[in-house]
Design a protein around this motif. Structure first.
Motif, short mmCIF file in Angstrom:
data_model
loop_
_atom_site.label_atom_id
_atom_site.label_comp_id
_atom_site.label_asym_id
_atom_site.label_seq_id
_atom_site.Cartn_x
_atom_site.Cartn_y
_atom_site.Cartn_z
N GLY A 1 -2.79 -6.22 11.94
CA GLY A 1 -3.41 -5.29 11.01
C GLY A 1 -3.85 -4.02 11.71
O GLY A 1 -3.57 -2.91 11.25
N TYR A 2 -4.53 -4.19 12.83
CA TYR A 2 -4.97 -3.00 13.59
C TYR A 2 -3.77 -2.14 13.98
O TYR A 2 -3.80 -0.93 13.86
CB TYR A 2 -5.72 -3.44 14.86
N GLN B 1 -0.75 3.57 3.03
CA GLN B 1 -0.33 2.32 3.65
C GLN B 1 -1.45 1.76 4.52
O GLN B 1 -1.72 0.55 4.50
CB GLN B 1 0.92 2.60 4.50
N ALA B 2 -2.11 2.63 5.27
CA ALA B 2 -3.19 2.19 6.15
C ALA B 2 -4.31 1.55 5.35
O ALA B 2 -4.83 0.50 5.70
CB ALA B 2 -3.71 3.38 6.96
N SER B 3 -4.67 2.19 4.25
CA SER B 3 -5.75 1.69 3.42
C SER B 3 -5.38 0.33 2.81
O SER B 3 -6.21 -0.58 2.75
CB SER B 3 -6.04 2.72 2.32
N ALA B 4 -4.14 0.21 2.39
CA ALA B 4 -3.69 -1.07 1.82
C ALA B 4 -3.75 -2.17 2.87
O ALA B 4 -4.05 -3.33 2.55
CB ALA B 4 -2.28 -0.92 1.27
N ASP C 1 -5.48 -5.84 2.75
CA ASP C 1 -4.69 -7.04 3.03
C ASP C 1 -5.44 -8.00 3.96
O ASP C 1 -5.27 -9.22 3.85
CB ASP C 1 -3.34 -6.66 3.66
N ILE C 2 -6.23 -7.45 4.84
CA ILE C 2 -7.02 -8.32 5.72
C ILE C 2 -8.06 -9.09 4.92
O ILE C 2 -8.26 -10.29 5.12
CB ILE C 2 -7.66 -7.49 6.85
N ALA C 3 -8.66 -8.42 3.96
CA ALA C 3 -9.62 -9.10 3.09
C ALA C 3 -8.90 -10.16 2.24
O ALA C 3 -9.41 -11.26 2.01
CB ALA C 3 -10.33 -8.11 2.19
#
Length: 684
Positions: free
Chosen positions: A436-437, A451-454, A458-460
């Motif tokens: 993710g990072y 994309q970065a925000s999504a 996705d991690i949550a």
RNA sequence: GGCGAGGUAGCUCAGAUGGUUAGAGCGCAGGAUUCAUAACCCUGAGGUCACGAGUUCAACUCUCGUUCUCGCUACCA
């Protein structure tokens, strides 16, 4: 960005200080830049984020004149308003300056003189109107007169707002100075032109190197301009508001606002350097060692592409001491509820109004706008979408995950972290977080903020899945230690979410870290996530609230009201000066009928009409093609001004003018007798 | 008219250098679950990738044409 830079100089387009900010501005140039710099800061990069109010230019003086106040009052008002709106919204400028400051004037003059002394300018004399009473040259907008095309008596020197024709002040019949109300005289005036054509080969070469690196919309726009061929552009104006041209022979002249505005980025940095004891030149000037140059990035909207990618680089190049932009990630436009954002029609969501209606909810708007940033093409904001994204993503995925874990921790373990808890014990989770990072870093650094925000969400999402798969609420009674481990792993995920949301949702990030009881101003990416033995968590609180239907309905309603009330206002444009009956009766208007209609080749708006006026049959060229199909208007009765001097348009002699009614949006409709009347009937 | 960008599931959008069954989120249908803001989790249906040619063993991805949307520019009563 392949290269690893030591330093970053990031700018957002200077907002023009003649009106408030709306979400289109934010989505265009500020939000993505803010995410970008917040990200770089967490990587411990040396980055400055610079912006400020653009406070010069004719539009501000005109507005001031209209409202009967000084330009200074206008810019003071909007500068403050804009600055406050940015602060409330969490845009993290290192410095927000303004171009009316002396330091900016000085630097702009210095810049101009440097180019002047190098002989970069072409000096050209031309005749311009001069107001003898006010003792000054008149900018185009300060002259009104009769439009040579449509006879509108209130046409401006640069454009007739009635027929839209681009004019030069010389074209106007009976020109009048708006300052004194008297007829101005033509007088020779000198101006300094930047020969952009001279730099064209250099620009082509420089831009060629950006191919594939810059966004296609930006690169395409630039090549489009270069293909058309660049022309010398005047860098000075006869104005009384702006930066003085620093030459003795240029008294009363000011720098062109597009010369001084981008220099505003530099002067703002200079002021920041003075205030903070930093060397501003490291962020702007070419360094002895090229690898020590700062990476300059301009965030702008697509309307600013030509200035930031062609004119300003040409200026910087001509000066010689400055670095050039590495990238100019311009966004396209944001639309609102199926229509373009429009300040004049008041079709907008204003930032300051949003903050009033949704206090403390800047992250919700930040999130929604980030999700729909017009990165590759125009995009659309709707309140329904706002509601859906907040409720389904922020509330249901991110907020809910944090809340579930916090509540379980308090329920089973009094909110206390004990036992083996320093590390994430689940290998899959660990790997996924690392991925993710990486993804977020890659996306942000290639300007893909959606994309970065999504990826953060996705991690949550992964956290929610992990929870349901392990069902700690089921196993607590039989396997309390396993329960503890699962929840601790979740706490690690939350901590990482707290780190990552610093860039996107700064206020929520503070809340998350607060719940975890972690006191940190910044949590850099390279700092480990560790909970020490006995760490006490704070009480759970909701990160986001659900948005109810009624709130959305109110906003949609508000938008409709504003737009329609504004149209009412606009329909009542002030009356023109009185004329006497003779002037009126000089016009010969008749009822006529369209016999033939065809599109004029190579134009978008023009129809060539054959009109039976009763007197004769004549050809009239009319700009109505956007509203009428030729075949549909044959036989249409119209009002025609028959004694207007003929004029050649696109090689066709137009003998007369069709009367049209026009609404505030520029839509046209015929004005004709209600009942069918014989051709040639007099209209008066 | 010239130039640029874009037309991908109901909606909002992803899809480097052409290559097995075209992806995500939302929405929808079904299931599972109760720790949680009726939220979460799982499964599924849905697309002739604007249209028409061409290049290729192979095209959403390259070329040409047509069409629609947006922007710049020209022309504009």
């Amino acid at each position: 960005m392949e290269k690893d830079f030591k330093r970053y100089t990031v700018t957002s387009a200077l907002p023009y200080a003649n009106g408030p900010l709306h979400i289109g501005h934010v989505a265009g140039a500020y939000l993505s830049a803010d995410i970008f710099v917040r990200h770089l800061r967490l990587k411990r990069k040396d980055v400055i984020y610079i912006c400020g109010s653009d406070e010069h230019g004719a539009a501000i003086t005109i507005k001031a004149k209209k409202e009967g106040i000084t330009p200074r009052q206008i810019i003071d008002k909007y500068h403050q308003e804009i600055k406050t709106a940015f602060e409330n919204f969490g845009i993290s400028f290192d410095f927000y300056h303004r171009t009316s400051e002396p330091i900016h004037h000085d630097l702009s003059k210095e810049f101009f003189l440097s180019l002047y002394n190098k002989g970069e300018f072409i000096e050209k004399d031309s005749d311009q109107y001069y107001d003898a009473e006010f003792n000054q040259f008149l900018a185009d907008r300060y002259i009104t007169g009769t439009c040579p095309v449509c006879s509108n008596e209130n046409a401006y020197g640069d454009q007739c707002e009635k027929c839209g024709t681009s004019l030069s002040p010389i074209d106007l019949i009976n020109p009048i100075s708006t300052l004194s109300g008297k007829t101005p005289v033509l007088k020779s005036t000198k101006h300094w032109f930047l020969p952009l054509d001279k730099y064209q080969p250099w620009l082509e070469n420089w831009l060629e190197g950006k191919k594939g690196d810059w966004k296609t919309n930006v690169y395409g726009q630039c090549t489009s301009w270069l293909k058309a061929g660049l022309q010398p552009r005047a860098m000075t104006r006869d104005l009384d508001w702006g930066v003085d041209v620093p030459l003795p022979e240029a008294e009363g002249k000011k720098l062109y606002v597009w010369l001084d505005a981008p220099i505003g980025y530099i002067s703002a940095t200079k002021q920041w350097g003075l205030d903070n004891g930093k060397d501003w030149e490291k962020y702007w000037k070419r360094q002895p060692d090229e690898n020590d140059n700062s990476c300059l990035i301009h965030f702008i909207g697509k309307d600013n592409i030509v200035f930031h990618c062609i004119i300003f680089p040409a200026i910087l190049h001509a000066h010689g001491e400055y670095i050039l932009p590495e990238n100019v990630p311009a966004n396209e436009f944001l639309n609102l509820e199926g229509d373009k954002l429009s300040t004049s029609r008041n079709h907008a969501v204003w930032l300051h109004e949003y903050m009033e209606d949704f206090p403390g909810k800047q992250d919700e708007l930040r999130y929604v706008l980030t999700s729909i940033l017009p990165e590759t093409s125009d995009s659309e904001f709707t309140w329904k979408d706002y509601q859906a994204r907040v409720n389904n993503e922020l509330v249901a995925i991110l907020g809910n995950f944090v809340n579930r874990v916090m509540i379980l921790m308090h329920k089973y373990f009094e909110g206390k972290v004990t036992g083996a808890s320093n590390e994430l014990t689940d290998k899959n989770l660990h790997a996924a977080i690392n991925d993710g990072y990486d993804e977020i870093e890659r996306a942000i650094e290639s300007f893909k903020f959606r994309q970065a925000s999504a990826a953060v969400i996705d991690i949550a999402r992964m956290g929610n899945r992990y929870l349901t798969e392990n069902e700690p609420w089921k196993i607590f009674s039989t396997e309390p230690e396993k329960t503890r481990e699962v929840l601790h792993n979740c706490l690690h995920i939350i901590a990482h979410l707290g780190v990552l949301t610093q860039t996107f949702l700064p206020a929520s990030s503070k809340k998350i870290l607060g719940m975890l009881n972690i006191q940190k101003e910044n949590w850099f990416y390279d700092e480990p996530v560790i909970f020490i033995e006995g760490h006490q968590l704070n009480k759970a609180e909701l990160l986001f609230e659900k948005v109810e239907d009624s709130i959305i309905e109110r906003q949609v309603e508000k938008l409709k009201e504003k737009t329609s009330s504004n149209q009412m206002k606009q329909s009542a444009i002030p009356a023109k000066q009185n004329i006497d009956y003779e002037q009126f009766s000089a016009m010969d208007i008749r009822a006529g009928t369209i016999l033939e209609a065809e599109k004029v080749a190579k134009t978008k708006k023009l129809l060539k009409l054959l009109i039976d006026t009763g007197i004769d049959q004549r050809t009239v060229v009319s700009g109505i093609a956007e509203y009428y199909e030729p075949e549909n208007i044959i036989g249409q009765q119209v009002s025609i001004l028959v004694n207007l001097a003929p004029r050649e348009i696109k090689g066709i002699v137009s003998q007369g003018m069709i009367l049209m009614a026009e609404n505030s949006e520029g839509k046209l409709t015929f004005v004709s007798p209600v009942d069918q009347f014989a051709e040639g009937s007099v209209i008066r």
